[in-house]
Scaffold this active site. Structure first.
Site, PDB file in Angstrom:
ATOM      1  N   THR A  22       0.915  -1.114   0.128  1.00 33.19           N
ATOM      2  CA  THR A  22      -0.020   0.016   0.002  1.00 33.19           C
ATOM      3  C   THR A  22       0.922   1.123   0.154  1.00 33.19           C
ATOM      4  OG1 THR A  22      -1.624  -1.093   1.217  1.00 33.19           O
ATOM      5  CG2 THR A  22      -1.815   1.111   1.240  1.00 33.19           C
ATOM      6  N   ARG A  48      -7.958  -9.528   4.316  1.00 34.23           N
ATOM      7  CA  ARG A  48      -8.213  -9.035   5.758  1.00 34.23           C
ATOM      8  C   ARG A  48      -7.177 -10.116   6.652  1.00 34.23           C
ATOM      9  NH1 ARG A  48     -14.151 -10.629   6.039  1.00 34.23           N
ATOM     10  NH2 ARG A  48     -13.132 -12.175   4.760  1.00 34.23           N
ATOM     11  N   GLY A 101     -17.811   0.461  18.830  1.00 37.21           N
ATOM     12  CA  GLY A 101     -17.146   0.061  19.981  1.00 37.21           C
ATOM     13  C   GLY A 101     -15.866   0.617  20.011  1.00 37.21           C
ATOM     14  N   CYS A 161      -3.100  -1.209   9.263  1.00 35.30           N
ATOM     15  CA  CYS A 161      -3.492  -0.692   7.947  1.00 35.30           C
ATOM     16  C   CYS A 161      -4.119   0.393   8.208  1.00 35.30           C
ATOM     17  CB  CYS A 161      -4.310  -1.648   7.263  1.00 35.30           C
ATOM     18  SG  CYS A 161      -3.350  -3.351   6.801  1.00 35.30           S
TER      19      CYS A 161
HETATM   20  C1  UGA Z   1      -7.811  -4.015   6.558  1.00 32.94           C
HETATM   21  C2  UGA Z   1      -8.908  -3.964   5.114  1.00 32.94           C
HETATM   22  O1  UGA Z   1     -10.318  -4.420   5.614  1.00 32.94           O
HETATM   23  C3  UGA Z   1      -8.481  -5.008   4.272  1.00 32.94           C
HETATM   24  O2  UGA Z   1      -9.473  -5.027   3.079  1.00 32.94           O
HETATM   25  C4  UGA Z   1      -7.243  -4.572   3.801  1.00 32.94           C
HETATM   26  O3  UGA Z   1      -6.651  -5.481   2.543  1.00 32.94           O
HETATM   27  C5  UGA Z   1      -6.289  -4.467   4.980  1.00 32.94           C
HETATM   28  O4  UGA Z   1      -6.733  -3.434   5.765  1.00 32.94           O
HETATM   29  C6  UGA Z   1      -4.762  -4.037   4.287  1.00 32.94           C
HETATM   30  O5  UGA Z   1      -4.724  -2.880   4.026  1.00 32.94           O
HETATM   31  O6  UGA Z   1      -3.954  -4.556   4.232  1.00 32.94           O
HETATM   32  P1  UGA Z   1      -7.404  -5.333   8.374  1.00 32.94           P
HETATM   33  O7  UGA Z   1      -6.489  -4.449   9.015  1.00 32.94           O
HETATM   34  O8  UGA Z   1      -6.912  -6.892   8.639  1.00 32.94           O
HETATM   35  O9  UGA Z   1      -7.976  -5.200   6.942  1.00 32.94           O
HETATM   36  O10 UGA Z   1      -8.663  -5.457   9.535  1.00 32.94           O
HETATM   37  P2  UGA Z   1     -10.258  -5.077   9.195  1.00 32.94           P
HETATM   38  O11 UGA Z   1     -11.057  -6.357   9.229  1.00 32.94           O
HETATM   39  O12 UGA Z   1     -10.365  -4.115   8.111  1.00 32.94           O
HETATM   40  O13 UGA Z   1     -10.598  -4.485  10.722  1.00 32.94           O
HETATM   41  C7  UGA Z   1      -9.709  -3.260  11.095  1.00 32.94           C
HETATM   42  C8  UGA Z   1     -10.125  -2.708  12.280  1.00 32.94           C
HETATM   43  O14 UGA Z   1     -11.511  -2.227  12.370  1.00 32.94           O
HETATM   44  C9  UGA Z   1      -9.941  -3.741  13.716  1.00 32.94           C
HETATM   45  O15 UGA Z   1      -9.535  -3.159  14.757  1.00 32.94           O
HETATM   46  C10 UGA Z   1     -11.584  -3.984  13.831  1.00 32.94           C
HETATM   47  O16 UGA Z   1     -11.813  -4.505  15.273  1.00 32.94           O
HETATM   48  C11 UGA Z   1     -12.224  -2.636  13.656  1.00 32.94           C
HETATM   49  N1  UGA Z   1     -13.562  -2.614  13.058  1.00 32.94           N
HETATM   50  C12 UGA Z   1     -14.080  -3.381  12.168  1.00 32.94           C
HETATM   51  C13 UGA Z   1     -14.557  -2.005  13.846  1.00 32.94           C
HETATM   52  O17 UGA Z   1     -14.301  -1.359  15.007  1.00 32.94           O
HETATM   53  N2  UGA Z   1     -15.896  -2.099  13.587  1.00 32.94           N
HETATM   54  C14 UGA Z   1     -16.409  -2.817  12.377  1.00 32.94           C
HETATM   55  O18 UGA Z   1     -17.470  -2.730  12.074  1.00 32.94           O
HETATM   56  C15 UGA Z   1     -15.244  -3.458  11.649  1.00 32.94           C
END
Ligand code: UGA
Length: 424
Positions: A103, A133, A242, A249
């Site tokens: 990225t 993810r 939350g 990322c």
């Molecule tokens: C994120 C993106 O979702 C991926 O598509 C992307 O490829 C990746 O970054 C990257 O750039 O490499 P990731 O960091 O693994 O993926 O995690 P997410 O599932 O996006 O969650 C990120 C954060 O948001 C976590 O701390 C999670 O707890 C929080 N979150 C997620 C919330 O607080 N509320 C939600 O509804 C969803």
């Protein structure tokens, strides 16, 4: 890539990581990865080395190194990308394709393409952003929801078509399954990635702003999210209010995006992302305040049980983890923190050595004045009040991820509080 049928050499500068991988051991927690490693290494199509010279002769060369936030700045640190490309280029020959996955700030691909052209005019560069993810990396890689190719000159040029043809060979399996494909220029491909992550971060901060308001009027943000999420123009995904987002990322990507916009003379365009960032960081402060509030106004000497250290479930990643950050702040305010996590304990111990750690929930909550659920692992979501009611000193639980059923906990005599849900 080996699972998709290709012959793959993984190269890293860290000999320990390479040794672990060469022994088919994943160097981090990722569901399904150990089995996949073992299976693909047994085919002989996958091996690992620290020797960059072994890249020679490959049809394509993926550059997948990290772009963390620079210390004390918003911008991304490009030193790993540059050093990977610089050490790779002497081994790249005409007809081969260097493919960026990292990225990066928009404009990086064009800069690196110039380096490639300088060293080996017959080789080319493409940009192919990664959307996996953590915790779902295997399925997201084998069955991606879309593929994006940024090719030289866009898809209309001869160079662009040649790069696309090579990428199509790499992704033949998902393409055959009908995975949507967008072929574009470098700068659009680079922007797609940061735009996607910024949108996701914005969605989370939007619902967390609603949670702040819900708390003011005793409304329920989870019901609000369900109700607006039924509108499929909005969608229910990524509307879980939350503690907010962490990890390697989303936080650094929105900051790097703002920094890059500033460099491009568009510094006002992304100022809303500053607000996205500050709403997100306020959630952590709110959690600490709530813990202090339920502990009768002071955390000094209070036993605080923390469930979760990873930035999200199914990961041992603690980078910018909201859970670990809250635990550390409570410690700073005099709390006696005992933390547990199913996968991230070792990483957490190294990063925050001055709190206590426990291997089980039961151990963590023993004698607790308050229990904080900060990462919504399934085993914490499924926790029954009866399992821990007899162990704690005070039956108080703070649900930092809106993962529990308030009715069940209150019926068992617990004080249940959450971010954005009614007090009782
Ligand atoms: C994120 C993106 O979702 C991926 O598509 C992307 O490829 C990746 O970054 C990257 O750039 O490499 P990731 O960091 O693994 O993926 O995690 P997410 O599932 O996006 O969650 C990120 C954060 O948001 C976590 O701390 C999670 O707890 C929080 N979150 C997620 C919330 O607080 N509320 C939600 O509804 C969803």
């Amino acid at each position: 890539m080996a699972e998709l049928g290709h012959e793959v050499i993984g190269i890293d500068v860290d000999p320990e990581k390479v040794a672990a991988l060469q022994a088919a051991r994943a160097p981090f927690y990722e569901p399904g990865l150990p089995e996949l490693l073992e299976r693909t290494m047994a085919t002989g199509r996958l091996r690992f080395t620290t020797d960059m010279a072994e890249a020679a002769g490959s049809a394509v060369h993926f550059v997948c190194v990290g772009t963390p936030q620079k210390r004390g700045e918003f911008a991304a640190d490009m030193k790993y990308v540059d050093s990977a490309v610089d050490s790779l280029l002497p081994h790249v020959a005409a007809g081969e394709l260097v493919i960026g996955k990292s990225t990066v700030p928009v404009g990086t691909a064009a800069r690196l393409a110039a380096k490639v052209a300088d060293k080996e005019p017959g080789a080319a560069l493409a940009w192919n952003p990664e959307f996996l993810r953590e915790g779902h990396a295997v399925e997201d890689t084998l069955t991606p929801d879309r593929l994006v190719y940024g090719v030289p000159g866009g898809q209309g040029t001869t160079e662009g078509k040649a790069a696309k043809a090579l990428l199509d060979e790499v992704y033949a399996t998902p393409l055959k399954r009908g995975t949507p494909l967008i072929v574009t220029d470098y700068q659009t491909a680079e922007l797609v990635k940061v735009a996607a992550n910024s949108f996701l971060a914005t969605k989370i901060s939007f619902i967390n702003a609603m949670a702040e308001l819900c708390e003011k009027v005793n409304a329920d943000v989870t019901q609000l999210a369900d109700a607006i999420g039924h509108d499929d123009r909005i969608g229910r995904k990524f509307l879980n209010a939350g503690l907010g987002f962490g990890g390697g990322c989303l936080p650094k990507d929105i900051r790097a995006f703002m920094a890059r916009a500033g460099e491009l003379g568009a510094d006002q365009t992304l100022t809303f992302l500053r607000e996205v960032d500050s709403i997100n960081m306020r959630r952590r402060i709110r959690m600490v305040d709530l813990a202090r509030e339920v502990c009768d106004g002071s955390l000094i000497g209070k036993r605080v049980a923390v469930l979760g250290a990873a930035f999200k479930p199914l990961s041992d990643d603690i980078r910018d983890s909201p859970a670990l950050n809250v635990a550390a702040q409570i410690r700073l305010q005099g709390g006696d923190v005992v933390l547990t996590d199913p996968a991230a304990l070792d990483n957490a111990r190294k990063a925050v050595p001055d709190i206590s750690y426990a291997d089980t929930v039961e151990e963590a909550v023993r004698g607790a004045d308050v229990v904080l659920l900060l990462t919504e692992w399934k085993e914490y979501r499924d926790l029954e009040p009866a399992t821990i009611s007899g162990l704690v000193k005070e039956k108080r639980i703070l649900d930092g991820r809106n993962a529990l059923d308030p009715g069940r906990w209150r019926a068992a005599g617990w004080t249940y509080r959450a971010l954005g849900r009614p007090r009782a």
